[in-house]
Design an enzyme around this catalytic site. Structure first.
Site, PDB file in Angstrom:
ATOM      1  N   ASP A 463       0.836  -1.208   0.000  1.00 28.22           N
ATOM      2  CA  ASP A 463       0.000   0.000   0.000  1.00 28.22           C
ATOM      3  C   ASP A 463       0.870   1.257   0.000  1.00 28.22           C
ATOM      4  OD1 ASP A 463      -2.321   1.490   0.117  1.00 28.22           O
ATOM      5  OD2 ASP A 463      -3.135   0.464   1.883  1.00 28.22           O
ATOM      6  N   ASP A 532     -10.878   2.259  -3.490  1.00 26.29           N
ATOM      7  CA  ASP A 532     -11.440   1.842  -2.202  1.00 26.29           C
ATOM      8  C   ASP A 532     -12.961   1.773  -2.276  1.00 26.29           C
ATOM      9  OD1 ASP A 532      -9.125   1.417  -0.862  1.00 26.29           O
ATOM     10  OD2 ASP A 532      -9.099   3.337   0.188  1.00 26.29           O
TER      11      ASP A 532
HETATM   12  C1  DGJ Z   1      -6.001   1.824   1.875  1.00 30.32           C
HETATM   13  C2  DGJ Z   1      -6.379   0.646   1.051  1.00 30.32           C
HETATM   14  O1  DGJ Z   1      -6.901   1.061  -0.174  1.00 30.32           O
HETATM   15  C3  DGJ Z   1      -7.369  -0.213   1.845  1.00 30.32           C
HETATM   16  O2  DGJ Z   1      -7.787  -1.306   1.068  1.00 30.32           O
HETATM   17  C4  DGJ Z   1      -6.725  -0.659   3.129  1.00 30.32           C
HETATM   18  O3  DGJ Z   1      -5.668  -1.546   2.857  1.00 30.32           O
HETATM   19  C5  DGJ Z   1      -6.226   0.542   3.915  1.00 30.32           C
HETATM   20  N1  DGJ Z   1      -5.395   1.374   3.105  1.00 30.32           N
HETATM   21  C6  DGJ Z   1      -5.471   0.102   5.145  1.00 30.32           C
HETATM   22  O4  DGJ Z   1      -4.916   1.145   5.803  1.00 30.32           O
END
Ligand code: DGJ
Length: 719
Positions: A463, A532
């Site tokens: 991430d 997301d």
């Molecule tokens: C952002 C990501 O897009 C989510 O899927 C998740 O992993 C969060 N970060 C966790 O902090």
């Protein structure tokens, strides 16, 4: 492979041409359906004289031989946006590049690389242009390598990867823009005289407000099946820029590359500055063909393990956020197994002790298991998951830290920040200065140690939850304007090292939603997280947008509790990509569970067609209150159709959806699948046989009068 291409390739492979001032020469780059031609004029200036269909004989394509200078230079007689501009050590900002030599190397039957060497007539500056053509995929990659032998560093202020010149009656740009959770808004506009710039200045990611990819249609907007267009994308996970400039003769220059914004680059003597690759395809048969070209190229050459299968998975982020412990996770392993998914993915929140990672304010950077949540450590989790029959994957955010962390206490100078201004937080975190070799070693070691200690880890979600703001590198000292470029290069260097040691490990590239959706990253990753936002209504548009450039097996799509739609609708949308779940399975009513188990099983059966097949976008949700997409395998014996009804008005009369890509003479069995327990197929053509000709000319009645409903159809050629 056509014989004339082979012949041409062989001749060119033998020809390393040294240029002397004589007649004009042609550099011919071909794919099976497209051609790109450069001309070297008698004064050795380089021109681009053709981009379009691969028509024969090649000489026909050079009517416009010296139409526009290729890779035009700033500071001389070129009066538009230049591809390159350099300030020499004597302060002069001019370049005058002439072709010194060119050469085409045949890498294999499908791939040839043309290298054109340009040298300045006065200064010791060399620019090498590379064009790598993939014959059967109809894709060309273009990049440049800039170097010099001046006594001190020079400053390069413009450094395009590619400059394409087009001449048409009109130009129609399709761009993709958005924000967090609303990625990939598709917008078409006609280009008018002057410049249109699409760029990003986010530093640690390319995508968010603007996407580093475009469709450019010629002589009118293209459709899925008709029209001429160029589809292009930049393989770079940082600041990018596309410039579309229509000049006084209605010719269009398209510049693609790293964004020169705040990035005057100090280039040391005898050092190569290599630009990222610009990847493009030309199609005379509409957008669908352009996408299929890019998908084929991506699976064969652009994405890590592009031809391989992908794991279905259960992720815990939406269901638990930071709130879990060993016991809860053990239950989730059971749920992953119950669903039938291959892998359990443990998300954010498993690490840090002095400042436990219980929310997004603390702990990032301290990559030790949190002793309260995971007293027996990661090794134990990996073992337990494996014993329960599921693989184990883990979330990392290696390039970042919270100021509330032990890492920051120990190394306050390891972060990007301006020395004389306050730190600027986003999601309470800062970006590590991975340009500093000590920091990049730390990042590499953290991942490497974890994988060495826990060889059972089968998947990583990488991430990156913030862009750069107030960015300064304590390490770079006076060369601050190298920061944006050196950051991405350092990231790729870490990933290069990791991939040498762990060449196969599946990894998802994620950046707070769809911040990193580019082929620069996908060289190291098997898939990416597009957004997301997992509300299936929005996802239809988001996934549709990405599908122009990326194949389905690279687009991670999870069934979650976002949105109020039925579980069937949510599942049918997620099945269009790499299927996963991020949902509380324990709370599922019995029929929901039964339905999901069947869906996972059907997906596993069909994932080769969805992930590797040819994609046909049949109905565009931006144009109608419904959408349809299908995938067909290479021998046209199996296809899957996904159809969604959005928000139709009362009494909308839907026409049948005509399929594409089948074999007209073949007989196909049509079967509606993904039926919720206790419901009947609603498709009138269910369980009947039709010829490909019928299905492609008459079609299937897949759209419904009911909003937010969906139909999935399996189409199988009769033996
Ligand atoms: C952002 C990501 O897009 C989510 O899927 C998740 O992993 C969060 N970060 C966790 O902090």
């Amino acid at each position: 492979m056509k014989r004339n291409h082979l012949y041409c390739g062989l001749i060119l492979a033998m020809l390393g041409v040294q240029i002397s001032a004589s007649a004009q020469k042609q550099i011919d780059i071909q794919t099976s359906h497209s051609g790109l031609v450069f001309t070297v004029a008698p004064n050795n200036k380089l021109y681009q004289s053709y981009l379009g269909k691969n028509i024969q004989p090649a000489t026909v394509r050079t009517a416009n031989a010296t139409a526009r200078e290729a890779y035009a230079q700033g500071g001389g007689s070129f009066l538009f946006q230049p591809a390159i501009r350099m300030v020499h050590t004597d302060g002069s900002a001019s370049l005058d590049l002439r072709v010194a030599e060119y050469h085409t190397t045949r890498v294999n039957d499908n791939n040839s690389v043309t290298r054109i060497v340009l040298k300045d007539s006065v200064y010791p500056v060399t620019v090498q242009l590379f064009l790598s053509s993939f014959y059967k995929e109809d894709v060309i990659k273009s990049w440049a390598v800039i170097s010099h032998k001046e006594k001190k560093p020079v400053r390069i202020t413009n450094f395009a990867s590619s400059m394409l010149n087009l001449h048409a009656d009109s130009y129609w740009l399709t761009q993709f823009h958005g924000d967090w959770a609303e990625e990939m808004h598709e917008e078409d506009s006609k280009l008018t005289s002057g410049m249109k710039v699409i760029d990003s200045k986010l530093g640690s990611r390319a995508n968010m407000y603007q996407t580093p990819a475009f469709l450019l249609s010629l002589n009118g907007p293209s459709t899925e099946t008709e029209g001429e267009l160029v589809a292009g994308t930049l393989a770079w996970s940082g600041n990018f820029q596309f410039v579309f400039e229509v000049d006084e003769k209605n010719q269009l220059n398209v510049l693609s590359g790293i964004n020169p914004y705040a990035s005057d680059y100090q280039l040391e003597p005898n050092t190569d500055f290599t630009t990222p690759e610009f990847i493009f395809t030309y199609s005379a048969k509409g957008r669908g063909q352009a996408s299929r070209n890019l998908h084929n190229w991506a699976r064969n050459h652009g994405v890590l393990n592009g031809k391989g299968s992908r794991y279905t998975l259960l992720n815990n982020w939406e269901a638990t956020q930071f709130d879990f412990d060993e016991q809860k996770l053990s239950g989730l392993f059971d749920e992953a197994r119950l669903l039938g998914t291959d892998l359990f993915l443990l998300d954010d929140g498993w690490f840090a002790n002095k400042y436990p990672r219980n929310d997004d304010h603390a702990g990032l950077g301290d990559w030790q298991e949190n002793k309260k949540k995971l007293p027996s450590g990661l090794g134990h989790l990996v073992k337990e998951a494996t014993a329960k029959g599921v693989k184990f994957g883990i979330w990392l955010e290696p390039e970042m830290l919270n100021p509330k962390s032990e890492l920051y206490e120990k190394h306050p100078n390891w972060v990007l920040k301006l020395q004389n201004r306050p730190e600027d937080y986003f999601r309470n975190q800062l970006v590590l200065d991975i340009i500093n070799p000590e920091v990049s070693e730390f990042v590499y070691k953290m991942v490497d140690d974890m994988l060495t200690k826990n060889p059972g880890i089968a998947y990583i979600k990488w991430d990156c939850n913030r862009m750069m703001t107030n960015a300064g590198s304590p390490y770079l000292g006076e060369k601050q304007s190298n920061l944006y470029i050196d950051y991405v290069r350092s990231l790729y260097a870490i990933l290069d090292r990791l991939r040498k040691k762990y060449p196969e490990l599946p990894m998802m590239l994620c950046s707070g939603g769809g911040g990193r959706t580019d082929y620069g990253g996908l060289k190291y990753f098997t898939e990416f997280w597009p957004s997301d936002n997992t509300d299936p209504y929005d996802r239809i548009f988001i996934q549709w947008g990405y599908s122009y450039f990326f194949p389905a097996n690279t687009i991670a799509c999870h069934v979650t509790s976002w949105g109020k739609q039925s579980l069937k609708f949510r599942t049918d949308v997620a099945m269009m990509g790499r299927l996963g779940y991020d949902i509380d399975v324990a709370r599922m009513p019995e029929n929901d569970l039964k339905f999901s188990q069947q869906a996972v099983a059907s997906y596993k059966n069909l994932s080769a067609v969805i992930g590797q097949g040819d994609q046909y976008r049949l109905v565009n949700p931006n144009q109608q209150q419904r959408a349809a997409v299908m995938y067909v395998d290479s021998n046209k014996s199996k296809a899957v159709l996904f159809a969604y009804t959005l928000q139709p008005r009362y009494s909308t009369n839907w026409t049948p959806v005509k399929l594409q890509g089948l074999e007209a003479a073949k007989l196909y069995m049509v079967k509606e699948i993904n039926l919720y327990p206790g419901t009947q197929a609603s498709l009138p053509e269910h369980n009947k046989q039709y010829t490909g000709e019928y299905l492609m000319n008459v079609g299937l009645q897949v759209s419904s009068a009911n909003p937010l409903t969906s139909t999935v159809v399996e189409i199988t050629a009769a033996p």
